[in-house]
Design an enzyme around this catalytic site. Structure first.
Site, PDB file in Angstrom:
ATOM      1  N   ASP A   1     -10.770   2.786  -3.459  1.00 28.25           N
ATOM      2  CA  ASP A   1     -11.173   1.490  -2.886  1.00 28.25           C
ATOM      3  C   ASP A   1     -12.600   1.139  -3.284  1.00 28.25           C
ATOM      4  O   ASP A   1     -13.493   1.989  -3.284  1.00 28.25           O
ATOM      5  CB  ASP A   1     -11.140   1.556  -1.348  1.00 28.25           C
TER       6      ASP A   1
ATOM      7  N   ASP B   1       0.835  -1.205   0.000  1.00 29.87           N
ATOM      8  CA  ASP B   1       0.000   0.000   0.000  1.00 29.87           C
ATOM      9  C   ASP B   1       0.874   1.261   0.000  1.00 29.87           C
ATOM     10  O   ASP B   1       2.088   1.173   0.167  1.00 29.87           O
ATOM     11  CB  ASP B   1      -0.934  -0.047   1.222  1.00 29.87           C
TER      12      ASP B   1
HETATM   13  C1  GLA Z   1      -6.095   1.322   1.474  1.00 28.48           C
HETATM   14  C2  GLA Z   1      -6.174   0.308   0.342  1.00 28.48           C
HETATM   15  C3  GLA Z   1      -7.240  -0.709   0.667  1.00 28.48           C
HETATM   16  C4  GLA Z   1      -6.926  -1.409   1.983  1.00 28.48           C
HETATM   17  C5  GLA Z   1      -6.771  -0.378   3.088  1.00 28.48           C
HETATM   18  C6  GLA Z   1      -6.239  -1.004   4.354  1.00 28.48           C
HETATM   19  O1  GLA Z   1      -7.244   2.102   1.571  1.00 28.48           O
HETATM   20  O2  GLA Z   1      -6.441   0.954  -0.876  1.00 28.48           O
HETATM   21  O3  GLA Z   1      -7.343  -1.659  -0.378  1.00 28.48           O
HETATM   22  O4  GLA Z   1      -5.741  -2.160   1.827  1.00 28.48           O
HETATM   23  O5  GLA Z   1      -5.864   0.658   2.714  1.00 28.48           O
HETATM   24  O6  GLA Z   1      -6.036  -0.079   5.379  1.00 28.48           O
END
Ligand code: GLA
Length: 439
Positions: free
Chosen positions: A236, A175
């Site tokens: 997301d 990430d």
């Molecule tokens: C980000 C990523 C998600 C997930 C969250 C976890 O938002 O884009 O896919 O992994 O972090 O905290």
């Protein structure tokens, strides 16, 4: 800008190492202008399960022992993936997302799993997952902290890559939260790729590099493809139709940039499949499955495989749709047309076959019909001089032979999709390269 890891090397030596390493690691992949990360992995889009959308950062195992992020959850899901047909159709990677870590590194600077929630540690979990014929994915972050506030990998790329390899991890989702500059972000993603490679273990590298770059400037996808097996571009995913629509809209708006770069070894990642949860109707679930196949997307489900309806299970395990997603030609599909609240998407497949998805985006009224002349499909060649068309979704049925001059009439539910497979019947063979001009 230089990390602790790089300090002992002089700049010249470092550059030399990078160049030598690049020659070893990066080879042409056959796509015009794009070289891939040559770790031999993700030759078709990764398939598996990822905890985030469904289970998020639930660390309250006292009150919610069945849905908190703990080894129990992954042991149970792994067991079901192996025994309930998921592994048989290709879902292979069971992936841990954020919130698995203890709040501090150990005395040697290594990441450690939360000891209460993962009493056996990741090594034992990996052994169990492997004993089921599956692979284990884990999550870390290029910056100082993960998005949920657990220890980040900045300054620890080599240690963390080696820790994951020692544990027997097979995929890393990396990430991009809490990174203090765009230079650190880019360097960090590259350094982790090289660090993973140096461990000698095969570890699929799943990046979010472009997602964090877009707000600042347009990512260099040729470069990203050299270091990552797949990469998130957009926000997301949520368990809602709006979220699916936003993802499709973003993808089609940017298809000129992102479609040409996808191919064996490196894929655009529109995020998890949320089929089998709460927010999508049957038609919307069909739309997600069909379009993720057209987009050559990694198929990472985020749902509760212990409690899933037979309909959602059948859709996720549909072998014909999975075959489109996993087609070995490895070309991502694109939106061909948008009119009157319909969208037509198509994707070239092996042996001059094509997949076509027609989406009815209208959210009022009932089923609407859409007629398309087959000459407009597959760059005019899908049905030249004729083709056999099979409907894969929502029903499985042969629609029959279509000549070049004929039209195809479909009926599509609101927010639903008709997914078709077109096979050439003619023995006339065109070489694919003759028709695969860029978008
Ligand atoms: C980000 C990523 C998600 C997930 C969250 C976890 O938002 O884009 O896919 O992994 O972090 O905290």
């Amino acid at each position: 800008m230089m990390t602790a890891m790089m300090k002992p090397l002089s700049r010249v030596l470092w550059l030399g190492c990078v160049l030598v390493f690049c020659f070893q690691v990066l080879v042409p992949c056959g796509l015009p202008g794009a070289c891939g990360l040559d770790n031999g992995l993700a030759m078709t889009p990764t398939m598996g399960w990822l905890h985030w959308e469904r289970f998020m950062c639930n660390v309250n195992c006292q009150e919610e022992p069945d849905s908190c992020i703990s080894e129990k959850l992954f042991l149970q899901i792994a067991e079901i993936m192996a025994s309930d047909g998921w592994k048989d159709v290709g879902y292979e990677y069971i992936c841990i997302d954020d919130c698995w870590m203890a709040p501090e590194r150990d005395s040697k600077g290594r990441l450690q799993a939360d000891p209460k929630r993962f009493p056996g540690g990741i090594r034992r979990l990996a052994n169990y997952v492997h004993s089921k014929g599956l692979k284990l994915g884990i999550y870390a972050d290029v910056g100082n902290k993960t998005c949920a506030g657990f220890p980040g990998s900045f300054g620890y790329y080599d240690i963390d890559a080696q820790t994951f390899a020692d544990w027997g991890v097979d995929l890393l989702k990396f990430d991009g939260c809490y990174c203090d500059s765009i230079q650190h972000l880019a360097e960090g993603y590259k350094q982790m790729s090289l660090a993973l490679n140096r461990t000698g273990r095969s570890i699929v590298y799943s990046c979010e590099w472009p997602l964090y770059m877009w707000p600042i400037f347009k990512p260099n996808y040729t470069e990203i493809r050299e270091y990552c097996n797949h990469w998130r571009n957009f926000a997301d995913i949520y368990d809602s139709w709006q979220s699916i629509r936003n993802t499709l809209d973003w993808t089609s708006s940017n298809q000129k940039i992102i479609v040409p770069v996808a191919g064996p070894g490196g894929w655009n990642d529109p995020d998890m499949l949320v089929i089998g949860n709460f927010g999508l109707s049957r038609d919307q679930q069909i739309t997600q499955m069909a379009l993720w196949a057209i987009m050559a997307a990694p198929l990472l489900m985020s749902n509760d495989l212990r409690h899933i309806s037979p309909e959602a299970k059948a859709l996720l395990q549909d072998k014909d749709v999975i075959a489109i997603n996993q087609d070995r030609l490895g070309r991502q599909g694109y939106r061909l047309r948008k009119e009157n609240n319909f969208e037509v998407w198509e994707r070239p497949l092996l042996n001059l076959a094509w997949a076509v998805a027609i989406v009815n985006l209208q959210e009022i009224g009932g089923p609407r019909s859409y007629t398309i002349s087959v000459t407009s499909l597959g760059r005019g060649l899908a049905c030249n001089p004729d083709c056999l068309i099979t409907e894969l979704l929502p029903e499985k049925r042969k629609l029959g032979f279509y000549e070049w001059t004929s039209s195809l009439k479909t009926q599509i539910n609101p927010t639903g999709t008709v997914l078709l497979r077109l096979e050439r019947t003619s023995s006339v063979q065109f070489s694919y390269s003759a028709v695969s001009d860029s978008l």
